[in-house]
Design a protein around this motif. Structure first.
Motif, mmCIF file in Angstrom:
data_model
loop_
_atom_site.group_PDB
_atom_site.id
_atom_site.type_symbol
_atom_site.label_atom_id
_atom_site.label_comp_id
_atom_site.label_asym_id
_atom_site.label_seq_id
_atom_site.Cartn_x
_atom_site.Cartn_y
_atom_site.Cartn_z
ATOM 1 N N HIS A 200 73.953 72.880 30.176
ATOM 2 C CA HIS A 200 74.868 73.823 29.529
ATOM 3 C C HIS A 200 74.900 73.529 28.030
ATOM 4 O O HIS A 200 74.659 72.405 27.605
ATOM 5 C CB HIS A 200 76.256 73.705 30.156
ATOM 6 C CG HIS A 200 76.256 74.181 31.583
ATOM 7 N ND1 HIS A 200 76.218 75.516 31.911
ATOM 8 C CD2 HIS A 200 76.226 73.501 32.740
ATOM 9 C CE1 HIS A 200 76.180 75.634 33.230
ATOM 10 N NE2 HIS A 200 76.172 74.428 33.754
ATOM 11 N N ASP A 202 75.873 72.878 24.080
ATOM 12 C CA ASP A 202 76.869 72.046 23.408
ATOM 13 C C ASP A 202 77.980 72.983 22.900
ATOM 14 O O ASP A 202 77.803 74.196 22.819
ATOM 15 C CB ASP A 202 76.219 71.263 22.255
ATOM 16 C CG ASP A 202 75.547 72.168 21.253
ATOM 17 O OD1 ASP A 202 76.194 72.567 20.278
ATOM 18 O OD2 ASP A 202 74.366 72.525 21.479
ATOM 19 N N TYR A 203 79.116 72.375 22.541
ATOM 20 C CA TYR A 203 80.305 73.148 22.152
ATOM 21 C C TYR A 203 80.014 74.157 21.035
ATOM 22 O O TYR A 203 80.320 75.336 21.157
ATOM 23 C CB TYR A 203 81.410 72.162 21.724
ATOM 24 C CG TYR A 203 82.698 72.828 21.341
ATOM 25 C CD1 TYR A 203 83.563 73.340 22.311
ATOM 26 C CD2 TYR A 203 83.064 72.964 19.998
ATOM 27 C CE1 TYR A 203 84.751 73.956 21.955
ATOM 28 C CE2 TYR A 203 84.249 73.579 19.630
ATOM 29 C CZ TYR A 203 85.085 74.076 20.613
ATOM 30 O OH TYR A 203 86.257 74.687 20.256
ATOM 31 N N GLU A 206 77.920 77.060 22.240
ATOM 32 C CA GLU A 206 78.633 77.922 23.194
ATOM 33 C C GLU A 206 79.632 78.821 22.447
ATOM 34 O O GLU A 206 79.752 80.013 22.755
ATOM 35 C CB GLU A 206 79.332 77.060 24.263
ATOM 36 C CG GLU A 206 79.711 77.859 25.503
ATOM 37 C CD GLU A 206 79.878 76.993 26.759
ATOM 38 O OE1 GLU A 206 80.093 75.774 26.638
ATOM 39 O OE2 GLU A 206 79.803 77.564 27.865
ATOM 40 N N VAL A 225 86.121 79.170 25.082
ATOM 41 C CA VAL A 225 85.123 78.143 25.389
ATOM 42 C C VAL A 225 85.806 76.854 25.866
ATOM 43 O O VAL A 225 85.346 76.213 26.817
ATOM 44 C CB VAL A 225 84.200 77.895 24.163
ATOM 45 C CG1 VAL A 225 83.332 76.661 24.364
ATOM 46 C CG2 VAL A 225 83.320 79.126 23.924
ATOM 47 N N ASN A 226 86.931 76.502 25.265
ATOM 48 C CA ASN A 226 87.664 75.314 25.725
ATOM 49 C C ASN A 226 88.106 75.447 27.176
ATOM 50 O O ASN A 226 88.013 74.496 27.957
ATOM 51 C CB ASN A 226 88.895 75.074 24.839
ATOM 52 C CG ASN A 226 88.527 74.367 23.546
ATOM 53 O OD1 ASN A 226 87.666 73.487 23.531
ATOM 54 N ND2 ASN A 226 89.147 74.755 22.441
ATOM 55 N N ARG A 229 84.935 75.277 29.419
ATOM 56 C CA ARG A 229 84.402 73.901 29.471
ATOM 57 C C ARG A 229 85.326 72.980 30.254
ATOM 58 O O ARG A 229 84.862 72.087 30.980
ATOM 59 C CB ARG A 229 84.173 73.357 28.057
ATOM 60 C CG ARG A 229 83.007 74.048 27.361
ATOM 61 C CD ARG A 229 82.854 73.564 25.938
ATOM 62 N NE ARG A 229 82.099 72.325 25.837
ATOM 63 C CZ ARG A 229 80.785 72.256 25.681
ATOM 64 N NH1 ARG A 229 80.066 73.352 25.655
ATOM 65 N NH2 ARG A 229 80.178 71.097 25.587
ATOM 66 N N ARG A 232 84.593 73.615 33.792
ATOM 67 C CA ARG A 232 83.277 73.053 34.119
ATOM 68 C C ARG A 232 83.386 71.539 34.312
ATOM 69 O O ARG A 232 82.890 70.984 35.284
ATOM 70 C CB ARG A 232 82.307 73.365 32.979
ATOM 71 C CG ARG A 232 80.847 73.065 33.280
ATOM 72 C CD ARG A 232 79.982 73.378 32.056
ATOM 73 N NE ARG A 232 79.990 74.780 31.699
ATOM 74 C CZ ARG A 232 79.862 75.243 30.451
ATOM 75 N NH1 ARG A 232 79.717 74.420 29.441
ATOM 76 N NH2 ARG A 232 79.874 76.535 30.226
ATOM 77 N N GLU A 233 84.091 70.896 33.375
ATOM 78 C CA GLU A 233 84.191 69.436 33.430
ATOM 79 C C GLU A 233 85.107 68.949 34.549
ATOM 80 O O GLU A 233 85.030 67.783 34.950
ATOM 81 C CB GLU A 233 84.656 68.890 32.062
ATOM 82 C CG GLU A 233 83.491 68.816 31.074
ATOM 83 C CD GLU A 233 83.898 69.036 29.614
ATOM 84 O OE1 GLU A 233 85.061 68.752 29.260
ATOM 85 O OE2 GLU A 233 83.044 69.500 28.837
ATOM 86 N N THR A 242 79.569 79.272 33.425
ATOM 87 C CA THR A 242 78.540 79.229 32.383
ATOM 88 C C THR A 242 79.002 79.988 31.144
ATOM 89 O O THR A 242 80.074 80.596 31.135
ATOM 90 C CB THR A 242 77.230 79.870 32.874
ATOM 91 O OG1 THR A 242 77.413 81.292 32.906
ATOM 92 C CG2 THR A 242 76.849 79.390 34.267
ATOM 93 N N CYS A 246 82.180 82.878 29.499
ATOM 94 C CA CYS A 246 82.775 82.965 28.148
ATOM 95 C C CYS A 246 82.536 84.358 27.562
ATOM 96 O O CYS A 246 83.449 84.980 27.007
ATOM 97 C CB CYS A 246 82.144 81.947 27.199
ATOM 98 S SG CYS A 246 82.318 80.234 27.680
#
Ligand SMILES: Nc1ncnc2c1ncn2[C@@H]1O[C@H](COP(=O)(O)OP(=O)(O)O)[C@@H](O)[C@H]1O
Ligand SMILES: [Mg+2]
Length: 303
Positions: A200, A202-203, A206, A225-226, A229, A232-233, A242, A246
């Protein structure tokens, strides 16, 4: 002559393509191997930008592009070509109006398919999701990649093999092998390509993709995105959300003119609907409920 059945694409820069440092790095590494005559293979989970990157790299190579999508139903002749060219004549029966008579005219004619066209003219081949095709169908690629020769079935009417043009380049993409509908790629074929694993984004990338695709403000794209993510995390999803999630959230907000604020019930609803749908591909109410609960906390935290 290239038959009208084969679509050849012009190598053009992609609209809204985001080129952050990480994207540039991987593009340059791929081009480096391609210049050395080696085919490259982008492997990674869905939504990690494999297809987009393949098209981007192809546009940098600058040769015309032919694209193939891997398919379970594929046979070698779908790749290479075959004897087609039945002509159909439609006759509408005036008396029985529903009857459509079809007269066949059996003139067999060899039609080159995409792979043959790419090899013959030195085009760039993008073989997207190649492990979805059965290994037997892909065997034809072995001699193309190593001996630069393509075996041609009888019927084509010329030589039994075709010398691959030196400008021919192949770019492959695939999902890791645990995905449903994917065949283990044959080791012999994989040995002939440089596999680059994608993860995926990087910040920074994305956020940039979300912003570019939706035309939302940067700070709003960051909130989305936060949240994605964070989900996802959490590791609690059947399928990790994915960048597509977003983009979908961001585009919906843009079109509906909704602000991403926790006080805004519509924002919460959109995040829950889109992310629950993206992360549970097997219909399961408990999965969806769990995802919605996590999303609720993340929306509270980030917006
Ligand atoms: N570098 C990029 N710039 C802009 N959009 C991108 C970029 N990489 C991927 N995307 C977008 O992210 C989404 C997923 O990318 P895609 O190439 O379809 O992933 P994959 O093939 O790995 O499933 C698509 O909507 C695509 O347009
Ligand atoms: Mg893809």
């Amino acid at each position: 002559m290239i038959d009208e059945m084969t679509t050849v694409l012009e190598p053009r820069p992609l609209p809204d393509f985001v080129e952050t440092k990480s994207v540039k790095d991987i593009t340059n590494r791929a081009l480096f191997y391609i210049k050395a005559g080696l085919p490259v293979h982008f492997r990674g989970p869905s939504g990690t930008g494999k297809t987009t990157l393949a098209m981007h790299v192809a546009s940098k190579i600058g040769r015309p592009v032919v694209m193939i999508h891997g398919d379970e139903e594929f046979t070698t002749s779908d790749l290479v070509g075959g004897e087609y060219g039945y002509r159909f004549k439609k006759i509408v029966d005036r008396f029985v109006s529903r009857v459509l008579k079809v007269e066949e005219d059996m003139v067999k004619r060899w039609v080159d398919n995409r792979l043959t066209v790419a090899c013959k003219y030195g085009f760039t081949l993008i073989y997207d999701e190649f492990t979805r095709s059965r290994p037997e169908a892909n065997n034809i690629l072995l001699s193309i990649l190593s001996e630069k020769m393509m075996d041609l079935p009888v019927g084509r009417g010329e030589e039994p093999y075709l010398k691959v043009d030196p400008d021919f380049t192949a770019i492959f993409t695939s999902n890791p092998e645990e995905y449903a509908g994917v065949h283990r790629s044959q080791d012999a074929l994989r040995d002939r390509m440089i596999t680059m694993d994608l993860d995926h984004f990087d910040y920074e990338t994305e956020v940039a993709i979300t912003q570019r695709k939706s035309k939302l403000f940067k700070k709003d794209s960051e909130k989305i995105v936060n949240i994605v993510r964070g989900l996802r995390e959490s590791g609690k999803c059947e399928f990790a959300p994915t960048v597509r999630g977003c983009i979908m959230i961001a585009k919906t907000l843009k079109v509906q003119n909704i602000t991403p604020a926790k006080s805004n019930g519509a924002f919460m609803q959109i995040c829950q609907d889109i992310l629950a749908s993206e992360t549970s591909r097997v219909g399961s109410k408990t999965n969806q409920a769990r995802v919605k609960e996590i999303v609720e906390k993340l929306v509270g935290k980030y917006s």
